[in-house]
Scaffold this motif. Structure first.
Motif, mmCIF file in Angstrom:
data_model
loop_
_atom_site.group_PDB
_atom_site.id
_atom_site.type_symbol
_atom_site.label_atom_id
_atom_site.label_comp_id
_atom_site.label_asym_id
_atom_site.label_seq_id
_atom_site.Cartn_x
_atom_site.Cartn_y
_atom_site.Cartn_z
ATOM 1 N N VAL A 1 0.817 -1.223 0.000
ATOM 2 C CA VAL A 1 0.000 0.000 0.000
ATOM 3 C C VAL A 1 0.848 1.270 0.000
ATOM 4 N N GLY A 2 2.149 1.113 -0.175
ATOM 5 C CA GLY A 2 3.019 2.275 -0.303
ATOM 6 C C GLY A 2 3.452 2.920 1.000
ATOM 7 N N LYS A 3 3.271 2.230 2.121
ATOM 8 C CA LYS A 3 3.720 2.749 3.420
ATOM 9 C C LYS A 3 5.063 2.108 3.753
ATOM 10 N N TYR A 4 6.069 2.457 2.961
ATOM 11 C CA TYR A 4 7.357 1.769 3.018
ATOM 12 C C TYR A 4 8.099 1.964 4.335
ATOM 13 N N GLU A 5 8.065 3.147 4.887
ATOM 14 C CA GLU A 5 8.784 3.380 6.147
ATOM 15 C C GLU A 5 8.205 2.530 7.267
ATOM 16 N N LYS A 6 6.877 2.437 7.318
ATOM 17 C CA LYS A 6 6.236 1.571 8.312
ATOM 18 C C LYS A 6 6.593 0.110 8.039
ATOM 19 N N GLY A 7 6.623 -0.253 6.771
ATOM 20 C CA GLY A 7 6.969 -1.621 6.390
ATOM 21 C C GLY A 7 8.392 -1.977 6.768
ATOM 22 N N ILE A 8 9.299 -1.050 6.553
ATOM 23 C CA ILE A 8 10.707 -1.279 6.892
ATOM 24 C C ILE A 8 10.855 -1.430 8.404
ATOM 25 N N ALA A 9 10.185 -0.558 9.154
ATOM 26 C CA ALA A 9 10.253 -0.628 10.621
ATOM 27 C C ALA A 9 9.677 -1.950 11.136
ATOM 28 N N ALA A 10 8.548 -2.383 10.573
ATOM 29 C CA ALA A 10 7.933 -3.643 11.010
ATOM 30 C C ALA A 10 8.832 -4.836 10.690
ATOM 31 N N ALA A 11 9.432 -4.828 9.508
ATOM 32 C CA ALA A 11 10.322 -5.926 9.118
ATOM 33 C C ALA A 11 11.564 -5.955 10.006
ATOM 34 N N GLN A 12 12.119 -4.795 10.300
ATOM 35 C CA GLN A 12 13.300 -4.743 11.159
ATOM 36 C C GLN A 12 12.981 -5.222 12.573
ATOM 37 N N GLU A 13 11.793 -4.881 13.066
ATOM 38 C CA GLU A 13 11.396 -5.364 14.390
ATOM 39 C C GLU A 13 11.206 -6.885 14.366
ATOM 40 N N ALA A 14 10.619 -7.389 13.288
ATOM 41 C CA ALA A 14 10.454 -8.841 13.150
ATOM 42 C C ALA A 14 11.814 -9.530 13.124
ATOM 43 N N LEU A 15 12.758 -8.959 12.376
ATOM 44 C CA LEU A 15 14.107 -9.529 12.311
ATOM 45 C C LEU A 15 14.759 -9.576 13.684
ATOM 46 N N LYS A 16 14.595 -8.509 14.450
ATOM 47 C CA LYS A 16 15.183 -8.468 15.791
ATOM 48 C C LYS A 16 14.583 -9.561 16.682
ATOM 49 N N ILE A 17 13.276 -9.730 16.601
ATOM 50 C CA ILE A 17 12.609 -10.766 17.409
ATOM 51 C C ILE A 17 13.095 -12.149 16.985
ATOM 52 N N PHE A 18 13.151 -12.398 15.672
ATOM 53 C CA PHE A 18 13.632 -13.691 15.181
ATOM 54 C C PHE A 18 15.059 -13.948 15.662
ATOM 55 N N GLU A 19 15.914 -12.944 15.541
ATOM 56 C CA GLU A 19 17.316 -13.108 15.922
ATOM 57 C C GLU A 19 17.474 -13.262 17.434
ATOM 58 N N ASP A 20 16.749 -12.460 18.224
ATOM 59 C CA ASP A 20 16.826 -12.549 19.683
ATOM 60 C C ASP A 20 16.387 -13.914 20.202
ATOM 61 N N ASN A 21 15.441 -14.525 19.493
ATOM 62 C CA ASN A 21 14.899 -15.821 19.917
ATOM 63 C C ASN A 21 15.483 -16.985 19.135
ATOM 64 N N LYS A 22 16.539 -16.704 18.357
ATOM 65 C CA LYS A 22 17.254 -17.726 17.585
ATOM 66 C C LYS A 22 16.313 -18.552 16.691
ATOM 67 N N LEU A 23 15.421 -17.849 16.021
ATOM 68 C CA LEU A 23 14.488 -18.484 15.092
ATOM 69 C C LEU A 23 15.012 -18.278 13.668
ATOM 70 N N VAL A 24 16.166 -18.865 13.407
ATOM 71 C CA VAL A 24 16.904 -18.622 12.174
ATOM 72 C C VAL A 24 16.104 -19.018 10.931
ATOM 73 N N ALA A 25 15.435 -20.133 10.969
ATOM 74 C CA ALA A 25 14.738 -20.623 9.782
ATOM 75 C C ALA A 25 13.650 -19.659 9.325
ATOM 76 N N LYS A 26 13.032 -18.958 10.252
ATOM 77 C CA LYS A 26 11.945 -18.040 9.898
ATOM 78 C C LYS A 26 12.452 -16.640 9.554
#
Length: 165
Positions: free
Chosen positions: A81-106
């Motif tokens: 929907v063209g809300k790229y900054e929000k999308g980037i922030a959400a993806a980066q937060e997801a990456l941090k959660i995945f990495e903090d919890n060692k969920l490498v496959a996801k």
């Protein structure tokens, strides 16, 4: 089957029942599924609120895997929907959660969401950087999976050898 009217009817029934039974996981799943349905029927504006509700419930439950997955899904929604900054922030937060919890496959799912936002935004530099990270992660996962498969085969061979002896 693309029978979205029926899907919407049944997901609403499922959410209502899950709420009555206080099954928070099922309610969050329902909101996430309903978000996909409303996107497919052209009502994208309803999807953000549904995904946000799903994420809030997941946070209450404390299920890091699903919080991050839903955040990556929200990021992909923002890219569409063209809300790229929000999308980037959400993806980066997801990456941090995945990495903090060692969920490498996801982790790849969140990188894909991040990549999509950068690509749609026209940010070629960051798009390329994310692609490089994705390739490195794929190589790492391949190496890990290959080593595990080799170990498993060696163990099976050793057992077979002992049985024959």
């Amino acid at each position: 089957m693309k029978q979205y009217d029926s899907a919407l009817l049944y997901i609403d029934k499922g959410i209502k029942r899950a709420k009555a039974e206080q099954n928070l996981k099922a309610v969050a799943n329902g909101y996430s599924i309903k978000a996909d349905i409303v996107i497919n029927i052209g009502q994208k504006e309803k999807a953000e609120a549904l995904l946000m509700q799903a994420i809030e419930i997941r946070k209450k439950i404390g299920d890091a895997d699903f919080v991050a997955s839903d955040m990556a899904q929200l990021s992909i929604y923002y890219a569409s929907v063209g809300k790229y900054e929000k999308g980037i922030a959400a993806a980066q937060e997801a990456l941090k959660i995945f990495e903090d919890n060692k969920l490498v496959a996801k982790t790849m799912f969140a990188y894909e969401a991040l990549r999509t936002n950068y690509k749609n935004k026209g940010d070629d530099k960051n798009h390329a950087l994310v692609l490089e990270k994705m390739l490195a992660l794929k190589d790492s996962l391949y190496t890990t999976n290959s080593a595990e498969a080799l170990t498993e085969l060696q163990q099976k061979f050793a057992v077979e050898k002992k049985e024959r002896t």
